[in-house]
Design a protein around this motif. Structure first.
Motif, PDB file in Angstrom:
ATOM      1  N   PHE A 104       0.839  -1.201   0.000  1.00  4.99           N
ATOM      2  CA  PHE A 104       0.000   0.000   0.000  1.00  4.99           C
ATOM      3  C   PHE A 104       0.875   1.252   0.000  1.00  4.99           C
ATOM      4  O   PHE A 104       0.599   2.207  -0.718  1.00  4.99           O
ATOM      5  CB  PHE A 104      -0.901   0.023   1.235  1.00  4.99           C
ATOM      6  CG  PHE A 104      -2.295  -0.471   0.997  1.00  4.99           C
ATOM      7  CD1 PHE A 104      -2.559  -1.552   0.174  1.00  4.99           C
ATOM      8  CD2 PHE A 104      -3.359   0.134   1.626  1.00  4.99           C
ATOM      9  CE1 PHE A 104      -3.836  -2.017  -0.018  1.00  4.99           C
ATOM     10  CE2 PHE A 104      -4.651  -0.313   1.442  1.00  4.99           C
ATOM     11  CZ  PHE A 104      -4.892  -1.387   0.622  1.00  4.99           C
ATOM     12  N   TYR A 105       1.924   1.252   0.816  1.00  8.29           N
ATOM     13  CA  TYR A 105       2.794   2.418   0.906  1.00  8.29           C
ATOM     14  C   TYR A 105       3.455   2.705  -0.441  1.00  8.29           C
ATOM     15  O   TYR A 105       3.497   3.847  -0.893  1.00  8.29           O
ATOM     16  CB  TYR A 105       3.881   2.231   1.969  1.00  8.29           C
ATOM     17  CG  TYR A 105       3.379   1.963   3.370  1.00  8.29           C
ATOM     18  CD1 TYR A 105       2.128   2.400   3.800  1.00  8.29           C
ATOM     19  CD2 TYR A 105       4.155   1.259   4.274  1.00  8.29           C
ATOM     20  CE1 TYR A 105       1.680   2.144   5.085  1.00  8.29           C
ATOM     21  CE2 TYR A 105       3.714   1.005   5.561  1.00  8.29           C
ATOM     22  CZ  TYR A 105       2.473   1.448   5.957  1.00  8.29           C
ATOM     23  OH  TYR A 105       2.035   1.200   7.224  1.00  8.29           O
ATOM     24  N   ARG A 106       3.980   1.652  -1.073  1.00 11.19           N
ATOM     25  CA  ARG A 106       4.634   1.836  -2.370  1.00 11.19           C
ATOM     26  C   ARG A 106       3.628   2.271  -3.431  1.00 11.19           C
ATOM     27  O   ARG A 106       3.916   3.130  -4.254  1.00 11.19           O
ATOM     28  CB  ARG A 106       5.348   0.555  -2.796  1.00 11.19           C
ATOM     29  CG  ARG A 106       6.623   0.304  -2.033  1.00 11.19           C
ATOM     30  CD  ARG A 106       7.410  -0.856  -2.611  1.00 11.19           C
ATOM     31  NE  ARG A 106       6.652  -2.095  -2.656  1.00 11.19           N
ATOM     32  CZ  ARG A 106       6.493  -2.916  -1.617  1.00 11.19           C
ATOM     33  NH1 ARG A 106       7.019  -2.614  -0.450  1.00 11.19           N
ATOM     34  NH2 ARG A 106       5.814  -4.023  -1.756  1.00 11.19           N
ATOM     35  N   ALA A 107       2.429   1.665  -3.405  1.00 12.14           N
ATOM     36  CA  ALA A 107       1.393   2.034  -4.373  1.00 12.14           C
ATOM     37  C   ALA A 107       0.987   3.493  -4.181  1.00 12.14           C
ATOM     38  O   ALA A 107       0.820   4.227  -5.150  1.00 12.14           O
ATOM     39  CB  ALA A 107       0.187   1.116  -4.245  1.00 12.14           C
ATOM     40  N   PHE A 108       0.835   3.909  -2.939  1.00 12.32           N
ATOM     41  CA  PHE A 108       0.470   5.296  -2.690  1.00 12.32           C
ATOM     42  C   PHE A 108       1.561   6.234  -3.179  1.00 12.32           C
ATOM     43  O   PHE A 108       1.260   7.270  -3.781  1.00 12.32           O
ATOM     44  CB  PHE A 108       0.179   5.561  -1.215  1.00 12.32           C
ATOM     45  CG  PHE A 108      -0.140   7.007  -0.962  1.00 12.32           C
ATOM     46  CD1 PHE A 108      -1.393   7.504  -1.274  1.00 12.32           C
ATOM     47  CD2 PHE A 108       0.815   7.869  -0.477  1.00 12.32           C
ATOM     48  CE1 PHE A 108      -1.695   8.850  -1.097  1.00 12.32           C
ATOM     49  CE2 PHE A 108       0.543   9.208  -0.286  1.00 12.32           C
ATOM     50  CZ  PHE A 108      -0.722   9.707  -0.596  1.00 12.32           C
ATOM     51  N   ASP A 109       2.800   5.888  -2.936  1.00 11.05           N
ATOM     52  CA  ASP A 109       3.914   6.731  -3.381  1.00 11.05           C
ATOM     53  C   ASP A 109       3.860   6.921  -4.898  1.00 11.05           C
ATOM     54  O   ASP A 109       4.014   8.045  -5.391  1.00 11.05           O
ATOM     55  CB  ASP A 109       5.241   6.104  -2.952  1.00 11.05           C
ATOM     56  CG  ASP A 109       6.426   6.998  -3.200  1.00 11.05           C
ATOM     57  OD1 ASP A 109       6.387   8.172  -2.798  1.00 11.05           O
ATOM     58  OD2 ASP A 109       7.398   6.515  -3.819  1.00 11.05           O
ATOM     59  N   GLU A 110       3.618   5.841  -5.635  1.00 14.56           N
ATOM     60  CA  GLU A 110       3.494   5.949  -7.090  1.00 14.56           C
ATOM     61  C   GLU A 110       2.277   6.798  -7.460  1.00 14.56           C
ATOM     62  O   GLU A 110       2.371   7.733  -8.255  1.00 14.56           O
ATOM     63  CB  GLU A 110       3.361   4.556  -7.712  1.00 14.56           C
ATOM     64  CG  GLU A 110       3.180   4.576  -9.217  1.00 14.56           C
ATOM     65  CD  GLU A 110       2.977   3.192  -9.822  1.00 14.56           C
ATOM     66  OE1 GLU A 110       2.326   3.120 -10.886  1.00 14.56           O
ATOM     67  OE2 GLU A 110       3.454   2.188  -9.255  1.00 14.56           O
TER      68      GLU A 110
END
Length: 170
Positions: A104-110
């Motif tokens: 989720f964190y990586r997806a949000f960053d993108e």
């Protein structure tokens, strides 16, 4: 080595639920992520809820116990193999809960650092889910997508239907 995210989960959730989420879904869609200090590297779980019911959920602890249930297709090895430390997030990975809070964190960053157009066409299924629920994806675009939604994965179609229903399109 893990990438450290400068933004905390509470700030991410606030942005997803208040700044990005379509007005028609506010109060209905909730995002959840937590880490567990007893898991290696404080891994945890994540989910997206609609009116309190989990639509998708994933957990680090469950990833490997469900891996043998995954269908074997051309993306099978990509889904269970980690590139560095990051698993490939496709529709099947979401269906089988093959993700955790760090996804989720990586997806949000993108998602937070690119246009809505790029997010809607991302290879990361979580980014695409964030985008379909986003206020910047308007009714005109939803209507245009309605004719081709059958080509999308099950999870994306589920979230498209949630959004289109909330907007009165379906």
């Amino acid at each position: 080595m893990r990438r450290c995210f400068a933004i905390r989960w509470s700030a991410i959730r606030h942005k997803l639920e208040n700044e990005y989420l379509a007005e028609s879904l506010r109060g209905h869609i909730k995002y959840f992520a937590t880490s567990y200090n007893k898991y290696p590297d404080n891994e945890g779980r994540a989910s997206i809820l609609l009116d309190g019911k989990e639509i998708i959920e994933g957990s680090y602890g469950e990833q490997w116990s469900k891996a043998d249930l995954l269908p074997e297709d051309e993306n099978f090895e990509l889904r269970i193999r980690r590139l560095g430390e990051f698993p490939i997030m496709d529709d099947i990975a979401l269906q089988f809960g093959q993700f955790d809070q760090s996804c989720f964190y990586r997806a949000f960053d993108e998602f937070d650092n690119q246009s809505i157009e790029k997010s809607l066409s991302s290879e990361n299924a979580i980014v695409r889910v964030f985008a379909i629920l986003d206020r910047r994806t308007g009714k005109r675009r939803l209507r245009a997508m309605k004719d081709t939604i059958h080509n999308e994965g099950e999870v994306f179609r589920t979230f498209f239907n949630i959004r289109a229903t909330a907007e009165g399109i379906l």
